[in-house]
Design a protein around this motif. Sequence first.
Motif, mmCIF file in Angstrom:
data_model
loop_
_atom_site.group_PDB
_atom_site.id
_atom_site.type_symbol
_atom_site.label_atom_id
_atom_site.label_comp_id
_atom_site.label_asym_id
_atom_site.label_seq_id
_atom_site.Cartn_x
_atom_site.Cartn_y
_atom_site.Cartn_z
ATOM 1 N N ARG A 156 -1.844 5.849 -6.086
ATOM 2 C CA ARG A 156 -3.109 5.594 -6.775
ATOM 3 C C ARG A 156 -3.753 6.903 -7.215
ATOM 4 O O ARG A 156 -4.294 7.003 -8.325
ATOM 5 N N ASP A 157 -3.679 7.923 -6.375
ATOM 6 C CA ASP A 157 -4.226 9.227 -6.741
ATOM 7 C C ASP A 157 -3.433 9.838 -7.900
ATOM 8 O O ASP A 157 -3.999 10.488 -8.783
ATOM 9 N N TYR A 158 -2.131 9.634 -7.890
ATOM 10 C CA TYR A 158 -1.267 10.242 -8.906
ATOM 11 C C TYR A 158 -1.462 9.591 -10.268
ATOM 12 O O TYR A 158 -1.595 10.276 -11.292
ATOM 13 N N PHE A 159 -1.489 8.265 -10.303
ATOM 14 C CA PHE A 159 -1.582 7.548 -11.579
ATOM 15 C C PHE A 159 -3.029 7.285 -12.005
ATOM 16 O O PHE A 159 -3.288 7.049 -13.180
ATOM 17 N N GLY A 160 -3.953 7.288 -11.046
ATOM 18 C CA GLY A 160 -5.345 6.995 -11.353
ATOM 19 C C GLY A 160 -5.690 5.544 -11.085
ATOM 20 O O GLY A 160 -4.849 4.652 -11.226
ATOM 21 N N GLU A 161 -6.932 5.314 -10.684
ATOM 22 C CA GLU A 161 -7.392 3.977 -10.332
ATOM 23 C C GLU A 161 -7.219 2.986 -11.483
ATOM 24 O O GLU A 161 -6.905 1.818 -11.270
ATOM 25 N N SER A 162 -7.434 3.446 -12.705
ATOM 26 C CA SER A 162 -7.407 2.531 -13.839
ATOM 27 C C SER A 162 -6.000 2.067 -14.192
ATOM 28 O O SER A 162 -5.828 1.005 -14.793
ATOM 29 N N ARG A 163 -4.992 2.851 -13.804
ATOM 30 C CA ARG A 163 -3.630 2.499 -14.202
ATOM 31 C C ARG A 163 -2.803 1.908 -13.069
ATOM 32 O O ARG A 163 -1.948 1.049 -13.291
ATOM 33 N N PHE A 164 -3.064 2.345 -11.854
ATOM 34 C CA PHE A 164 -2.232 1.871 -10.749
ATOM 35 C C PHE A 164 -2.718 0.496 -10.289
ATOM 36 O O PHE A 164 -3.905 0.295 -10.035
ATOM 37 N N PRO A 165 -1.809 -0.482 -10.158
ATOM 38 C CA PRO A 165 -2.231 -1.855 -9.846
ATOM 39 C C PRO A 165 -2.664 -2.024 -8.390
ATOM 40 O O PRO A 165 -2.334 -1.213 -7.526
ATOM 41 N N VAL A 166 -3.384 -3.087 -8.156
ATOM 42 C CA VAL A 166 -3.767 -3.508 -6.803
ATOM 43 C C VAL A 166 -3.059 -4.823 -6.532
ATOM 44 O O VAL A 166 -3.210 -5.780 -7.298
ATOM 45 N N PRO A 167 -2.268 -4.932 -5.472
ATOM 46 C CA PRO A 167 -1.541 -6.184 -5.217
ATOM 47 C C PRO A 167 -2.477 -7.283 -4.767
ATOM 48 O O PRO A 167 -3.587 -7.016 -4.281
ATOM 49 N N GLU A 168 -2.022 -8.502 -4.902
ATOM 50 C CA GLU A 168 -2.827 -9.624 -4.416
ATOM 51 C C GLU A 168 -2.831 -9.656 -2.890
ATOM 52 O O GLU A 168 -3.790 -10.132 -2.271
ATOM 53 N N ALA A 169 -1.756 -9.150 -2.283
ATOM 54 C CA ALA A 169 -1.685 -9.004 -0.821
ATOM 55 C C ALA A 169 -0.702 -7.890 -0.515
ATOM 56 O O ALA A 169 0.240 -7.645 -1.280
ATOM 57 N N HIS A 170 -0.926 -7.201 0.594
ATOM 58 C CA HIS A 170 -0.065 -6.077 0.995
ATOM 59 C C HIS A 170 0.184 -6.186 2.493
ATOM 60 O O HIS A 170 -0.740 -6.042 3.295
ATOM 61 N N VAL A 171 1.415 -6.465 2.877
ATOM 62 C CA VAL A 171 1.795 -6.537 4.291
ATOM 63 C C VAL A 171 2.328 -5.177 4.709
ATOM 64 O O VAL A 171 3.351 -4.715 4.193
ATOM 65 N N ASP A 172 1.627 -4.522 5.614
ATOM 66 C CA ASP A 172 2.059 -3.220 6.119
ATOM 67 C C ASP A 172 2.766 -3.453 7.455
ATOM 68 O O ASP A 172 2.128 -3.752 8.466
ATOM 69 N N LEU A 173 4.079 -3.308 7.444
ATOM 70 C CA LEU A 173 4.877 -3.621 8.631
ATOM 71 C C LEU A 173 4.659 -2.640 9.776
ATOM 72 O O LEU A 173 5.016 -2.944 10.915
ATOM 73 N N ARG A 174 4.080 -1.512 9.502
ATOM 74 C CA ARG A 174 3.768 -0.587 10.603
ATOM 75 C C ARG A 174 2.873 -1.274 11.626
ATOM 76 O O ARG A 174 3.072 -1.147 12.839
ATOM 77 N N PHE A 175 1.887 -2.020 11.135
ATOM 78 C CA PHE A 175 0.923 -2.658 12.028
ATOM 79 C C PHE A 175 1.438 -3.999 12.553
ATOM 80 O O PHE A 175 1.140 -4.379 13.685
#
Length: 297
Positions: free
Chosen positions: A150-169
């Motif tokens: 998100r930092d690299y591409f910018g907030e306006s271009r990088f998408p936000v998923p409808e859900a994100h499962v982080d398997l670490r947790f």
Amino acid sequence: MLFRTFQQIPGVGPFREKELWSQGIKTWDDFPAAGTGAPALSRKADELAREVLGKSREALERRDLRALAQLIPSREHWRMYPDFAQDALFFDIETDGKQDNAPTVVSLFDSEGLHVFIKGRNMDALPEAMAAKRLWVSFNGTCFDAPVLRDYFGESRFPVPEAHVDLRFVTKRLRMSGGLKEIEDNLGVGRPPHLKGVNGWDAVLLWRAYLARGDVEALRFLVEYNLYDAFQLRTLMDVAYNRGADELNQDVPRLPVFDRGEVLYDVSKIILELGPTERDMQTLARVRSQDRDLRDG
């Protein structure tokens, strides 16, 4: 598991949910209708519960993952995976190791197969590729991978998923200790010998070797390492879902665990197709010229 989830109801957490299951309220269909028998929670709470469960049912019927993700606590988003597996995107990134942490190689694995994005080659196409999938699955990706991108591409271009499962947790809650590679080894799906012990700093060094000398072999090694980080998540997601259902003692179908043998040919094909770019050839020419100067000296 999704149809048996009640934690979207205000005031219902893990323990209250188990109490509902123990009362025979196993699924949304089992929740008592208005005016029938004793309340499951309380008369006021039941009224709100029926409203929330109605919204959950409608969202599932519409396959509205975003609405479901907003209703259900993020810690329980793993329960949505079987219903949206075709929309899942498993991903992992490597970075240049500098303060700004620019992505160098990003691997994606989805229902269409493997995809690799490399800085200086096709990295600009990454946001659109990730936006095509609604459910993201990563290991520590909510804390590292996604913020870096998100930092690299910018907030306006990088998408936000409808859900994100982080398997670490998810794996931590299931007492599957260690990082991704340690968990893989414990599950019997460790990496081939030449990738054993390779870590994030090695990935930085491989990228720097590629940049400095146009070393395509270093790039191939780096890409192979990153591809494993991505597609191994599919196996881990399947195992984690099954163990989560086991932990909750729920009578739901278990998932067939992904067999990575299905993609190893594709991994080899991608690696072999990674040839030098024009820039790489210029780098090699410069290095060889310097080498001749050294020999002549």
